[in-house]
Scaffold this motif. Structure first.
Motif, PDB file in Angstrom:
ATOM      1  N   ASP A  84      -7.372  -0.061   6.092  1.00 49.65           N
ATOM      2  CA  ASP A  84      -7.781   1.040   5.391  1.00 49.65           C
ATOM      3  C   ASP A  84      -6.807   1.523   4.142  1.00 49.65           C
ATOM      4  O   ASP A  84      -6.903   2.673   3.677  1.00 49.65           O
ATOM      5  N   GLY A  85      -6.038   0.755   3.799  1.00 47.88           N
ATOM      6  CA  GLY A  85      -4.837   0.957   2.902  1.00 47.88           C
ATOM      7  C   GLY A  85      -3.637   1.926   3.313  1.00 47.88           C
ATOM      8  O   GLY A  85      -2.940   2.041   2.531  1.00 47.88           O
ATOM      9  N   GLN A  86      -3.688   2.179   4.815  1.00 45.98           N
ATOM     10  CA  GLN A  86      -2.757   3.070   5.099  1.00 45.98           C
ATOM     11  C   GLN A  86      -1.827   2.395   6.341  1.00 45.98           C
ATOM     12  O   GLN A  86      -1.481   2.787   7.225  1.00 45.98           O
ATOM     13  N   GLY A  87      -2.002   1.047   6.483  1.00 45.40           N
ATOM     14  CA  GLY A  87      -1.687   0.199   7.658  1.00 45.40           C
ATOM     15  C   GLY A  87      -2.484   0.185   8.595  1.00 45.40           C
ATOM     16  O   GLY A  87      -2.061  -0.674   9.558  1.00 45.40           O
ATOM     17  N   GLY A  88      -3.618   0.578   8.595  1.00 47.58           N
ATOM     18  CA  GLY A  88      -4.602   0.682   9.955  1.00 47.58           C
ATOM     19  C   GLY A  88      -5.741  -0.323   9.258  1.00 47.58           C
ATOM     20  O   GLY A  88      -5.611  -0.746   8.353  1.00 47.58           O
ATOM     21  N   THR A 140     -10.245  -0.186   9.782  1.00 42.69           N
ATOM     22  CA  THR A 140     -11.584   0.517  10.429  1.00 42.69           C
ATOM     23  C   THR A 140     -12.461  -0.698  10.965  1.00 42.69           C
ATOM     24  O   THR A 140     -12.583  -1.905  10.171  1.00 42.69           O
TER      25      THR A 140
END
Length: 110
Positions: A24-28, A30
């Motif tokens: 997701d571009g924030q370290g997580g 989907t």
């Protein structure tokens, strides 16, 4: 010991789903579920457990899901029947003859 199982009991049409994680571009990530196959199975309820989560009563139902032997089923996948979702926890060949598989699954009660 050979397990006798009547294949005429495979009356539930299920979808086998596999997970795909997309960053997701924030370290997580989907997670999206994609249908990998459609199969006939027998669903046997085994047990249920009720508990309190944050003041709400929730439950988990365990099932044994019988199907014809397949190489592509593993723990972590899902089986779906309409709105019902069964999370595969354990996969085994009950008599090691590669005729059938038995999956131990959990279904979240609504």
């Amino acid at each position: 010991m050979v397990v006798f199982f009547d294949p005429g009991q495979l009356t539930a049409r299920l979808s086998l789903e596999t997970a795909t994680a997309t960053p997701d571009g924030q370290g997580g990530a989907t997670t999206t579920w994609t249908e990998a196959a459609s199969l006939w199975a027998r669903i046997e309820p085994v047990s249920f457990q009720l508990r309190q989560d944050a003041g709400a009563e929730t439950g988990t139902i365990t099932h044994r899901v019988w199907m014809r032997f397949r190489q592509d089923i593993q723990a972590g996948q899902r089986l779906r029947k309409g709105e019902r979702v069964f999370v595969v926890k354990l996969v085994r060949d009950p008599d090691e003859t590669e005729r059938y598989l038995v999956c131990q699954c959990e279904e979240k009660a609504r």
